[in-house]
Design a protein around this motif. Sequence first.
Motif, short mmCIF file in Angstrom:
data_model
loop_
_atom_site.label_atom_id
_atom_site.label_comp_id
_atom_site.label_asym_id
_atom_site.label_seq_id
_atom_site.Cartn_x
_atom_site.Cartn_y
_atom_site.Cartn_z
N LEU A 164 -20.68 68.33 0.91
CA LEU A 164 -20.94 69.02 -0.18
C LEU A 164 -21.96 69.93 0.51
O LEU A 164 -22.07 71.01 -0.03
N VAL A 165 -22.95 69.43 1.20
CA VAL A 165 -24.19 70.38 1.75
C VAL A 165 -23.57 71.42 2.54
O VAL A 165 -23.87 72.50 2.48
N VAL A 166 -22.72 70.93 3.37
CA VAL A 166 -22.19 71.99 4.53
C VAL A 166 -21.38 73.05 3.77
O VAL A 166 -21.29 74.12 4.18
N LEU A 167 -20.45 72.72 2.75
CA LEU A 167 -19.58 73.34 1.72
C LEU A 167 -20.71 74.54 1.39
O LEU A 167 -20.39 75.73 0.90
N ALA A 168 -21.68 73.82 0.65
CA ALA A 168 -22.65 74.72 0.06
C ALA A 168 -23.48 75.78 0.80
O ALA A 168 -23.39 77.01 0.41
N ALA A 169 -23.40 75.59 2.17
CA ALA A 169 -24.15 76.46 3.02
C ALA A 169 -23.09 77.46 3.49
O ALA A 169 -23.44 78.57 3.69
N LEU A 170 -21.98 77.06 3.63
CA LEU A 170 -20.89 77.99 4.19
C LEU A 170 -20.46 78.76 3.06
O LEU A 170 -20.08 80.08 3.17
N LEU A 171 -20.34 78.36 1.93
CA LEU A 171 -19.84 79.29 0.73
C LEU A 171 -20.90 79.56 -0.07
O LEU A 171 -20.73 80.06 -1.63
N ALA A 172 -22.20 79.68 0.23
CA ALA A 172 -23.40 80.22 -0.53
C ALA A 172 -23.28 81.24 -1.32
O ALA A 172 -23.47 81.57 -2.57
N PRO A 173 -22.54 82.59 -0.69
CA PRO A 173 -22.53 83.77 -1.52
C PRO A 173 -21.45 83.58 -2.61
O PRO A 173 -21.68 84.20 -3.63
N LEU A 174 -20.62 82.59 -2.60
CA LEU A 174 -19.70 82.32 -3.58
C LEU A 174 -20.34 81.37 -4.75
O LEU A 174 -19.83 81.57 -5.91
N LEU A 175 -21.01 80.44 -4.20
CA LEU A 175 -21.54 79.38 -5.52
C LEU A 175 -22.44 79.71 -5.85
O LEU A 175 -22.80 79.51 -7.06
N ALA A 176 -23.72 80.66 -5.20
CA ALA A 176 -24.91 81.01 -5.73
C ALA A 176 -24.54 81.98 -7.05
O ALA A 176 -24.29 82.93 -6.83
N PRO A 177 -25.13 81.51 -8.17
CA PRO A 177 -24.84 82.60 -9.34
C PRO A 177 -25.77 83.82 -9.48
O PRO A 177 -25.41 84.83 -10.05
N TYR A 178 -26.78 83.61 -8.55
CA TYR A 178 -27.55 85.01 -8.47
C TYR A 178 -27.94 85.36 -7.07
O TYR A 178 -28.11 84.46 -6.18
N LEU A 214 -29.04 76.75 -14.27
CA LEU A 214 -28.99 75.37 -14.32
C LEU A 214 -30.13 74.67 -13.90
O LEU A 214 -30.24 73.41 -14.53
N MET A 215 -30.90 75.17 -12.92
CA MET A 215 -32.04 74.38 -12.39
C MET A 215 -33.25 75.13 -12.70
O MET A 215 -34.37 74.89 -12.33
N GLY A 216 -33.42 76.09 -13.64
CA GLY A 216 -34.45 76.85 -14.07
C GLY A 216 -34.77 77.93 -13.16
O GLY A 216 -34.00 78.26 -12.28
N THR A 217 -35.88 78.37 -13.33
CA THR A 217 -36.42 79.37 -12.32
C THR A 217 -37.89 79.15 -11.93
O THR A 217 -38.44 78.54 -12.53
N ASP A 218 -38.41 79.84 -10.87
CA ASP A 218 -39.72 79.80 -10.45
C ASP A 218 -40.76 80.69 -11.14
O ASP A 218 -40.28 81.47 -12.06
N GLN A 219 -41.83 80.86 -10.51
CA GLN A 219 -42.90 81.65 -11.29
C GLN A 219 -42.53 83.26 -11.22
O GLN A 219 -43.23 83.93 -11.82
N TYR A 220 -41.77 83.66 -10.31
CA TYR A 220 -41.29 84.98 -10.17
C TYR A 220 -39.99 85.23 -11.03
O TYR A 220 -39.39 86.25 -10.63
N GLY A 221 -39.30 84.31 -11.49
CA GLY A 221 -38.24 84.29 -12.27
C GLY A 221 -36.92 84.31 -11.37
O GLY A 221 -35.84 84.65 -11.74
N ARG A 222 -37.07 83.90 -10.18
CA ARG A 222 -35.96 83.62 -9.30
C ARG A 222 -35.04 82.41 -9.43
O ARG A 222 -35.82 81.50 -9.74
N ASP A 223 -33.82 82.45 -9.57
CA ASP A 223 -33.13 81.43 -9.85
C ASP A 223 -33.11 80.14 -8.60
O ASP A 223 -32.84 80.45 -7.42
N ILE A 224 -33.54 78.83 -9.36
CA ILE A 224 -33.88 77.90 -8.29
C ILE A 224 -32.50 77.48 -7.42
O ILE A 224 -32.43 77.15 -6.34
N LEU A 225 -31.34 77.34 -8.33
CA LEU A 225 -30.10 76.75 -7.85
C LEU A 225 -29.60 77.76 -6.73
O LEU A 225 -29.31 77.40 -5.60
N SER A 226 -29.78 78.98 -6.93
CA SER A 226 -29.31 79.98 -5.79
C SER A 226 -30.16 79.67 -4.75
O SER A 226 -29.60 79.81 -3.57
#
Length: 310
Positions: free
Chosen positions: A55-69, A88-100
């Motif tokens: 799952l981790v490797v697939l997330a790394a390979l398919l990051a542009p497709l999986l990341a919502p932002y 889905l995982m909230g945002t940080d202090q700059y408003g960046r998507d944590i999941l992405s």
Amino acid sequence: MANLSRQESIITAAGSQKAGELFVAERKPLGQRAFFVRQFLKNRGAVAGAALLVLVVLAALLAPLLAPYDPLEMHPADQLAPPGNKYLMGTDQYGRDILSRVIYGSRISLRVGLVANVLAVSFGLVIGVSAGYYGGWFDLVLMRFMDVVLAFPGLLLALTIIGLLGQRNLTWVMVALGVVWVPVYARLIRGSVLSARENVYVDAARVIGASHLRIMWRHILPNTVAPVIVVFSLLMSVAIRNAAGLSFLGMGAQPPTPEWGLMLYETKGFMRITPWVTIFPGAAILLTGLAFNLVGDGLRTALDPRMKVD
């Protein structure tokens, strides 16, 4: 009638014995690959670790497709937004998507671990095989130097190397970690070579006139593969943790890189009021490290010659 019954019993027993002999004759020992797969699959922890690692490797390979932002995109109106439908995982202090950022961070962590270990294996292989094969003063000098390097704590030595180089980026993190682990591989491979060089087939290779280089790389080196694979898997976990630690200390990835350790450093001041900013990158480090450890344990069991009893 009694004689007839006795003859039938003998015939039946003979038939059963013949069938048993045929069954034994047709039964073939498992091949090395089949045995390895069977032993690995017996270890439930290893299977779970392998699934998580996939799952981790697939997330790394398919990051542009999986990341919502975009992991670097800021949303000022959504600073420190809690996990929800939009983020889905909230945002940080700059408003960046944590999941992405977590998804893209998997690319960085896996690359650091892979490059650092490949560097360490490359140099450790040359040192370990040469020292173990030639022995004598050559082996003594090399191994004492390896002992000096091993005397330093790994993370502290990596910090020292990066500090001396004056370059705070992921490239030098990979180089520093690779240097730190050269002695680990060198000593491991040397031990395997010392055992393998005493085998009869090595003496036979010398008798037929094989060169030292051919004997080392063709006849001795294959015997070092199994332990190196296991240690490689285990040190991948250490590499990910150390890379995160160096970035947390400001000696690794630099802002705004979506690296897990740097994400923890940038959000540590908000962890009490918005815990999700540290929970998710911390969980990514924990789970990825755990996956490599579980796989390493499964590989150790599957590749252990003492387990090959059928």
